[in-house]
Design a protein around this motif. Structure first.
Motif, mmCIF file in Angstrom:
data_model
loop_
_atom_site.group_PDB
_atom_site.id
_atom_site.type_symbol
_atom_site.label_atom_id
_atom_site.label_comp_id
_atom_site.label_asym_id
_atom_site.label_seq_id
_atom_site.Cartn_x
_atom_site.Cartn_y
_atom_site.Cartn_z
ATOM 1 N N ILE A 58 -3.723 78.173 -30.380
ATOM 2 C CA ILE A 58 -3.728 77.896 -28.974
ATOM 3 C C ILE A 58 -2.161 77.407 -28.821
ATOM 4 C CG2 ILE A 58 -4.190 76.448 -27.375
ATOM 5 C CD1 ILE A 58 -7.170 76.574 -28.321
ATOM 6 N N ALA A 59 -1.901 76.530 -29.796
ATOM 7 C CA ALA A 59 -0.571 75.728 -29.694
ATOM 8 C C ALA A 59 0.530 77.131 -29.608
ATOM 9 C CB ALA A 59 -0.086 74.856 -30.389
ATOM 10 N N ARG A 60 0.459 77.773 -30.819
ATOM 11 C CA ARG A 60 1.350 79.025 -31.012
ATOM 12 C C ARG A 60 1.462 79.939 -29.732
ATOM 13 N NH1 ARG A 60 0.047 83.355 -32.679
ATOM 14 N NH2 ARG A 60 -1.577 82.697 -34.133
ATOM 15 N N GLU A 61 0.220 80.418 -29.344
ATOM 16 C CA GLU A 61 0.399 81.137 -28.234
ATOM 17 C C GLU A 61 0.826 80.763 -27.039
ATOM 18 O OE1 GLU A 61 -3.881 82.490 -27.862
ATOM 19 O OE2 GLU A 61 -3.835 83.878 -29.733
ATOM 20 N N ALA A 62 0.796 79.516 -26.639
ATOM 21 C CA ALA A 62 1.114 78.693 -25.752
ATOM 22 C C ALA A 62 2.847 78.736 -25.767
ATOM 23 C CB ALA A 62 0.770 77.409 -25.488
ATOM 24 N N GLY A 63 3.205 78.467 -26.858
ATOM 25 C CA GLY A 63 4.710 78.296 -27.240
ATOM 26 C C GLY A 63 5.103 79.940 -26.862
ATOM 27 N N GLU A 64 4.874 80.705 -27.769
ATOM 28 C CA GLU A 64 5.398 82.296 -27.448
ATOM 29 C C GLU A 64 5.178 82.455 -26.007
ATOM 30 O OE1 GLU A 64 2.521 84.377 -29.784
ATOM 31 O OE2 GLU A 64 3.843 83.729 -31.895
ATOM 32 N N HIS A 65 4.241 82.190 -25.010
ATOM 33 C CA HIS A 65 4.189 82.537 -23.769
ATOM 34 C C HIS A 65 5.398 81.866 -22.926
ATOM 35 C CE1 HIS A 65 2.513 83.370 -19.516
ATOM 36 N NE2 HIS A 65 2.674 82.139 -19.430
ATOM 37 N N LEU A 66 5.664 80.868 -23.481
ATOM 38 C CA LEU A 66 6.578 79.879 -22.644
ATOM 39 C C LEU A 66 8.085 80.608 -23.011
ATOM 40 C CD1 LEU A 66 5.314 76.206 -22.766
ATOM 41 C CD2 LEU A 66 5.651 77.709 -20.877
ATOM 42 N N LEU A 67 8.041 81.255 -24.311
ATOM 43 C CA LEU A 67 9.609 81.705 -24.703
ATOM 44 C C LEU A 67 9.462 83.196 -24.217
ATOM 45 C CD1 LEU A 67 8.920 80.679 -28.474
ATOM 46 C CD2 LEU A 67 10.982 80.179 -26.962
ATOM 47 N N ALA A 68 8.520 83.691 -23.560
ATOM 48 C CA ALA A 68 8.668 85.245 -23.461
ATOM 49 C C ALA A 68 9.748 85.551 -22.341
ATOM 50 C CB ALA A 68 7.320 85.486 -22.703
#
Length: 143
Positions: A58-68
């Motif tokens: 969940i944390a990794r996916e949230a981070g990747e979303h914010l980096l997009a």
């Protein structure tokens, strides 16, 4: 040369990405390392989701979303870049990553999600300026 750019999804962090890209466009031979730092799981998350792997996902996916959006800016500019999602206290995590990756510069937004009331800089930008052993450029958003 590698430039670390903290990205938290805020307009200010994206202004920092744009500034770093402008440095490259103006002739600086560098690649960008876009980093998002997720806070450690709180008690609520630990009680609600009992699976440590699920919390990490969940944390990794949230981070990747914010980096997009930062990634999209780099791709549109044709600039070499990498991303990293880390966990922990943002300033310490960013400084550790900068050292581990051999970054020569940090370019950070003046305010972001770590903004502190009454300060001219966000708490993370302020801490980076005081604690980093490498140059830090703080970018104020034109917004």
């Amino acid at each position: 040369m590698k430039i670390l750019v903290p990205v938290d999804g805020s307009a200010e962090s994206l202004a920092a990405v744009r500034h770093a890209l402008a440095l490259v466009r103006e002739g600086l031979r560098a690649s960008l390392l876009l980093v998002n730092v997720q806070e450690p799981a709180g008690l609520y998350e630990l009680l609600r989701v009992h699976d440590a792997d699920a919390i990490e996902t969940i944390a990794r996916e949230a981070g990747e979303h914010l980096l997009a959006e930062g990634v999209a800016l780099c791709q549109a500019a044709g600039v070499d870049h990498e991303i990293e999602v880390a966990r922990g206290e943002p300033t310490h995590a960013l400084l550790d990553i900068a050292e581990d990756e051999g970054c020569a510069l940090i370019v950070a937004g003046a305010h972001g999600k770590g903004e502190s009331e009454g300060r001219r800089l966000g708490s993370v930008a302020h801490a980076l300026l005081h604690d980093a052993s490498l140059p830090v450029t703080v970018v104020r958003s034109a917004l």
